[in-house]
Design an enzyme around this catalytic site. Structure first.
Site, PDB file in Angstrom:
ATOM      1  N   ASN A 170       6.171   9.083  -0.595  1.00  0.00           N
ATOM      2  CA  ASN A 170       5.818   7.880  -1.344  1.00  0.00           C
ATOM      3  C   ASN A 170       4.690   7.185  -0.584  1.00  0.00           C
ATOM      4  OD1 ASN A 170       5.686   5.427  -2.649  1.00  0.00           O
ATOM      5  ND2 ASN A 170       7.732   4.728  -2.025  1.00  0.00           N
ATOM      6  N   TRP A 171       3.486   7.345  -1.093  1.00  0.00           N
ATOM      7  CA  TRP A 171       2.327   6.778  -0.380  1.00  0.00           C
ATOM      8  C   TRP A 171       2.223   5.263  -0.574  1.00  0.00           C
ATOM      9  CZ3 TRP A 171      -2.644  10.370  -0.464  1.00  0.00           C
ATOM     10  CH2 TRP A 171      -2.356  11.545   0.237  1.00  0.00           C
ATOM     11  N   LYS A 172       3.004   4.710  -1.503  1.00  0.00           N
ATOM     12  CA  LYS A 172       2.942   3.265  -1.805  1.00  0.00           C
ATOM     13  C   LYS A 172       1.480   2.888  -2.084  1.00  0.00           C
ATOM     14  CE  LYS A 172       7.119   2.705   0.846  1.00  0.00           C
ATOM     15  NZ  LYS A 172       7.981   1.839   1.638  1.00  0.00           N
TER      16      LYS A 172
ATOM     17  N   GLY B 219      10.799   1.118   6.154  1.00  0.00           N
ATOM     18  CA  GLY B 219       9.675   0.642   6.969  1.00  0.00           C
ATOM     19  C   GLY B 219      10.087  -0.080   8.235  1.00  0.00           C
TER      20      GLY B 219
ATOM     21  N   GLU C  88      10.983  -2.114  -3.465  1.00  0.00           N
ATOM     22  CA  GLU C  88       9.791  -2.979  -3.453  1.00  0.00           C
ATOM     23  C   GLU C  88       9.428  -3.408  -4.875  1.00  0.00           C
ATOM     24  OE1 GLU C  88       7.278  -0.384  -1.124  1.00  0.00           O
ATOM     25  OE2 GLU C  88       8.589  -0.730   0.592  1.00  0.00           O
TER      26      GLU C  88
ATOM     27  N   GLU D 159      18.213   4.432  -0.697  1.00  0.00           N
ATOM     28  CA  GLU D 159      17.302   3.834   0.277  1.00  0.00           C
ATOM     29  C   GLU D 159      17.808   2.441   0.646  1.00  0.00           C
ATOM     30  OE1 GLU D 159      13.075   5.609  -0.011  1.00  0.00           O
ATOM     31  OE2 GLU D 159      13.240   4.025  -1.479  1.00  0.00           O
TER      32      GLU D 159
ATOM     33  N   HIS E 221      12.223   1.486  -7.165  1.00  0.00           N
ATOM     34  CA  HIS E 221      12.101   1.318  -5.708  1.00  0.00           C
ATOM     35  C   HIS E 221      12.402  -0.138  -5.343  1.00  0.00           C
ATOM     36  CE1 HIS E 221      10.347   1.061  -1.733  1.00  0.00           C
ATOM     37  NE2 HIS E 221      10.437   2.368  -1.670  1.00  0.00           N
TER      38      HIS E 221
ATOM     39  N   GLY F 133       8.308   7.401   3.167  1.00  0.00           N
ATOM     40  CA  GLY F 133       7.186   6.476   3.004  1.00  0.00           C
ATOM     41  C   GLY F 133       6.131   6.710   4.067  1.00  0.00           C
ATOM     42  N   GLY F 134       6.143   5.862   5.083  1.00  0.00           N
ATOM     43  CA  GLY F 134       5.102   5.876   6.122  1.00  0.00           C
ATOM     44  C   GLY F 134       4.787   7.259   6.678  1.00  0.00           C
TER      45      GLY F 134
ATOM     46  N   SER G  91      12.810   5.059   6.672  1.00  0.00           N
ATOM     47  CA  SER G  91      12.484   5.407   8.068  1.00  0.00           C
ATOM     48  C   SER G  91      12.809   6.857   8.419  1.00  0.00           C
ATOM     49  CB  SER G  91      13.152   4.431   9.036  1.00  0.00           C
ATOM     50  OG  SER G  91      12.645   3.117   8.842  1.00  0.00           O
TER      51      SER G  91
HETATM   52  P1  PGA Z   1       9.652   4.441   4.856  1.00  0.00           P
HETATM   53  O1  PGA Z   1       9.694   4.144   3.286  1.00  0.00           O
HETATM   54  O2  PGA Z   1       9.843   5.937   5.031  1.00  0.00           O
HETATM   55  O3  PGA Z   1       8.282   3.999   5.286  1.00  0.00           O
HETATM   56  O4  PGA Z   1      10.759   3.656   5.488  1.00  0.00           O
HETATM   57  C1  PGA Z   1      10.566   4.843   2.446  1.00  0.00           C
HETATM   58  C2  PGA Z   1      10.424   4.342   1.034  1.00  0.00           C
HETATM   59  O5  PGA Z   1      10.214   3.131   0.852  1.00  0.00           O
HETATM   60  O6  PGA Z   1      10.519   5.117   0.069  1.00  0.00           O
END
Ligand code: PGA
Length: 249
Positions: free
Chosen positions: A11-13, A171, A97, A165, A95, A231-232, A210
């Protein structure tokens, strides 16, 4: 019922410009032959170019959100049909977010899942508790309620996955213990079984929050974990590939 093929999705956001497509090319090269299904979900504007670049590689491209309608007067929004039209095969929905930053309720998420299904996209439906909810002993009821509320009646046998999640793990560098992950995944599996019966066993339940090269093997081998939403660590090919390879560690 056999275990689902694991899905590892990046997930590149809201990260990445066209120059970042080189990372996607490197991911496709390094992921060749993986026993997992590997996907990258870049910002919507990169989907067309990325899906053309990765065609035939086996790495799938996905979106991060859709509107619940197929078309219309919704300035700034993108529909599921539009994502499918430019080559997306999957889409992340609900998600945290989006739930917190854009006030998406379970009902809205369910409508978006239905829109994704109409367009032939495979939804990755995200659920997860906040730290307050976990500390209050409510993680399991909160998450299983989200699962029930976010899956529309239209979901009747099409492929989809659920991503667990925990909001506090996203994050943050924090992750639940393996036992906590297994407990939550088991609760999600039981909730899916209420609705789908034995077919629930075929639904990949991903863990997200994470995930990084150093913890991926332990998480991916936990009971009921059918992959990861990353994500990251999905932004750099080397890190993402280390996670993909951890499946076989
Ligand atoms: P993260 O994000 O791996 O940076 O914690 C995961 C996500 O939000 O899907």
């Amino acid at each position: 019922m056999t275990a689902p093929v694991p899905l590892i999705a990046g997930n590149w956001k809201m990260n990445g410009l066209r120059a970042s497509l080189v990372e996607a090319a490197a991911i496709a090269e390094g992921a060749a032959g993986s026993p997992a299904r590997v996907a990258i979900c870049p910002p919507a504007v990169l989907i067309h170019q990325m899906s053309e670049m990765l065609a035939g590689s086996g790495v799938l491209v996905g979106g991060q959100d859709v509107h619940w309608e197929d078309a219309g007067a919704f300035t700034g929004d993108v529909s599921a049909q539009m994502l499918a039209d430019v080559g997306a095969k999957l889409v992340i929905l609900g998600h945290s977010e989006r739930r917190s930053g854009h006030r998406e309720t379970d009902e809205i998420v369910a409508r978006k899942v239905a829109a994704a299904l109409r367009a032939g996209l495979e939804p990755i439906v995200c659920v997860g508790e906040t730290l307050e909810e976990r500390n209050a002993g409510q993680a399991s009821p909160v998450v299983t309620d989200q699962v029930r509320g976010s899956l529309p009646a239209a979901l009747t046998g099409q492929p989809f996955s659920v991503a667990y999640e925990p909001v506090w793990a996203i994050g943050s560098g924090l992750t639940p213990s393996t036992a906590e992950i297994e407990e939550m995944h088991q609760a999600i599996r039981a909730t899916l079984a209420e609705r789908f019966g034995p077919a629930a066993q075929a639904v990949p339940i991903l863990y997200g929050g994470s995930v990084k090269p150093s913890n991926a093997a332990e998480i991916l081998h936990a009971a009921q974990v059918g992959g990861a939403l990353v994500g990251g660590a999905s932004l750099k090919a080397a890190d993402f590939l280390a996670i993909v390879r951890a499946l076989q560690a």
